[in-house]
Design a protein around this motif. Structure first.
Motif, PDB file in Angstrom:
ATOM      1  N   ILE A 229       0.825  -1.208   0.000  1.00 22.29           N
ATOM      2  CA  ILE A 229       0.000   0.000   0.000  1.00 22.29           C
ATOM      3  C   ILE A 229       0.865   1.268   0.000  1.00 22.29           C
ATOM      4  O   ILE A 229       0.486   2.294  -0.527  1.00 22.29           O
ATOM      5  CB  ILE A 229      -0.979   0.002   1.192  1.00 22.29           C
ATOM      6  N   LEU A 230       2.063   1.167   0.574  1.00 25.53           N
ATOM      7  CA  LEU A 230       2.977   2.309   0.575  1.00 25.53           C
ATOM      8  C   LEU A 230       3.962   2.165  -0.589  1.00 25.53           C
ATOM      9  O   LEU A 230       4.636   1.156  -0.717  1.00 25.53           O
ATOM     10  CB  LEU A 230       3.746   2.373   1.898  1.00 25.53           C
ATOM     11  N   SER A 231       4.019   3.187  -1.395  1.00 26.55           N
ATOM     12  CA  SER A 231       4.929   3.156  -2.544  1.00 26.55           C
ATOM     13  C   SER A 231       6.367   3.353  -2.066  1.00 26.55           C
ATOM     14  O   SER A 231       6.620   3.810  -0.945  1.00 26.55           O
ATOM     15  CB  SER A 231       4.562   4.266  -3.530  1.00 26.55           C
ATOM     16  N   LEU A 232       7.306   3.017  -2.933  1.00 24.57           N
ATOM     17  CA  LEU A 232       8.721   3.200  -2.595  1.00 24.57           C
ATOM     18  C   LEU A 232       9.019   4.684  -2.374  1.00 24.57           C
ATOM     19  O   LEU A 232       9.847   5.042  -1.542  1.00 24.57           O
ATOM     20  CB  LEU A 232       9.589   2.639  -3.726  1.00 24.57           C
ATOM     21  N   LYS A 233       8.314   5.535  -3.128  1.00 25.57           N
ATOM     22  CA  LYS A 233       8.513   6.984  -2.988  1.00 25.57           C
ATOM     23  C   LYS A 233       8.111   7.444  -1.580  1.00 25.57           C
ATOM     24  O   LYS A 233       8.815   8.236  -0.945  1.00 25.57           O
ATOM     25  CB  LYS A 233       7.688   7.722  -4.038  1.00 25.57           C
ATOM     26  N   THR A 234       6.952   6.923  -1.109  1.00 25.65           N
ATOM     27  CA  THR A 234       6.462   7.285   0.236  1.00 25.65           C
ATOM     28  C   THR A 234       7.457   6.844   1.299  1.00 25.65           C
ATOM     29  O   THR A 234       7.775   7.592   2.232  1.00 25.65           O
ATOM     30  CB  THR A 234       5.091   6.634   0.496  1.00 25.65           C
ATOM     31  N   ILE A 237      10.586   9.075   1.300  1.00 24.62           N
ATOM     32  CA  ILE A 237      10.335  10.374   1.953  1.00 24.62           C
ATOM     33  C   ILE A 237      10.334  10.203   3.468  1.00 24.62           C
ATOM     34  O   ILE A 237      10.943  10.979   4.204  1.00 24.62           O
ATOM     35  CB  ILE A 237       8.984  10.961   1.482  1.00 24.62           C
ATOM     36  N   PHE A 238       9.641   9.155   3.940  1.00 23.78           N
ATOM     37  CA  PHE A 238       9.568   8.899   5.379  1.00 23.78           C
ATOM     38  C   PHE A 238      10.953   8.656   5.979  1.00 23.78           C
ATOM     39  O   PHE A 238      11.304   9.213   7.019  1.00 23.78           O
ATOM     40  CB  PHE A 238       8.656   7.698   5.659  1.00 23.78           C
ATOM     41  N   ALA A 250       7.954  12.919  11.414  1.00 24.27           N
ATOM     42  CA  ALA A 250       8.228  12.327  10.104  1.00 24.27           C
ATOM     43  C   ALA A 250       6.952  11.748   9.496  1.00 24.27           C
ATOM     44  O   ALA A 250       6.696  11.892   8.297  1.00 24.27           O
ATOM     45  CB  ALA A 250       9.293  11.246  10.231  1.00 24.27           C
ATOM     46  N   ILE A 251       6.157  11.108  10.330  1.00 24.72           N
ATOM     47  CA  ILE A 251       4.898  10.527   9.863  1.00 24.72           C
ATOM     48  C   ILE A 251       3.922  11.620   9.431  1.00 24.72           C
ATOM     49  O   ILE A 251       3.279  11.535   8.380  1.00 24.72           O
ATOM     50  CB  ILE A 251       4.280   9.629  10.949  1.00 24.72           C
TER      51      ILE A 251
END
Length: 275
Positions: A229-234, A237-238, A250-251
């Motif tokens: 559900i979380l992309s590599l981009k997300t 960034i995190f 951060a979240i």
């Protein structure tokens, strides 16, 4: 030893078998002698009552096991509903088995099951969590621990804390999660409401009658999530933000940038240890 359920409100919900057992046993062990005396009087049951509560449970258990070993038949009742569930008596049952004493459970009223049956939520698999913690921070922690529970969740709550608890459930699980709240089940003032958490919150915040009575909360289980559900981009960034600031910050920032709910992001990243 008989485990005898008693009505949770409507006195007509007691079974004929329960009445028969309460009349025939040598003694009745009661969580509340005052409360049980009213019930016995209503059904013209004359018998001796013995106390068992949270304070004296350990001490009284030894005494009652001795009485059972001497050949006495005892029945245990709680203030209302099925004994042992959130009530004293666990030690008595446990020690009865250790002493080869027969334990006979009778079926009967239980607020959790009664509310579940009327919830409109799946009832083939469920978990019972008892009363939620009184302190807000512990209550929130408990709700977070249930975020991914896929079974239907049943819990009890004080009417005084109901509104704040629904706020916590809404914050953690999202406003669209399905929920049912049941107040004073089987009693004259019974009220059962079902809908999304947002809908239920709006109902009870304007209705003072929900500030009184006994409350059962039934929460829909979590739906199966799509993988990744979380992309590599997300995640990238995190991870970059986590190196520069606190986990919480951060979240929050990642959620704003990527358009995720911070609660969903928290549960996905922290509970699964994704990084």
């Amino acid at each position: 030893m008989y485990i005898v359920p008693t009505p949770i409100g409507n006195l007509e919900d007691i079974t004929h078998r329960s009445i028969h057992v309460l009349k025939q046993v040598d003694y009745i062990i009661a969580e509340s002698i005052k409360h049980t005396s009213i019930l016995l009087k209503h059904f013209s049951i004359v018998n001796k009552l013995l106390p068992l509560n949270i304070i004296n449970e350990k001490q009284k258990t030894k005494k009652y096991i001795h009485m059972l070993n001497q050949g006495n038949n005892l029945a245990i009742v709680s203030k209302a509903g099925t004994p042992i569930i959130n009530d004293p008596g666990y030690l008595l049952v446990k020690n009865a088995y250790k002493n080869n004493i027969r334990v006979v459970p009778l079926p009967g009223a239980c607020a959790a099951i009664t509310a579940l049956s009327a919830s409109g939520l799946q009832a083939n698999q469920f978990c019972y969590e008892g009363f939620l913690p009184k302190k807000k921070i512990l209550c929130e922690k408990k709700i977070y621990s249930l975020f991914r529970e896929k079974r239907t969740i049943i819990t009890y709550e004080s009417s005084k804390r109901l509104l704040n608890t629904i706020k916590i459930i809404k914050k953690v699980m999202g406003k669209e999660r399905k929920i049912t709240i049941a107040k004073e089940v089987t009693k004259r003032w019974e009220n059962i409401q079902s809908g999304t958490i947002e809908q239920i919150f709006n109902i009870i915040k304007h209705d003072e009658t929900w500030r009184k009575g006994e409350i059962t909360i039934v929460i829909d289980g979590a739906k199966r999530e799509k993988k990744n559900i979380l992309s590599l981009k997300t995640l990238k960034i995190f991870n970059l933000l986590k190196k520069e600031t606190t986990l919480t910050t951060a979240i929050k920032i990642t959620a704003k940038i990527c358009g995720f709910s911070k609660n969903i992001l928290y549960n996905t990243i922290v509970t699964k240890n994704i990084s």
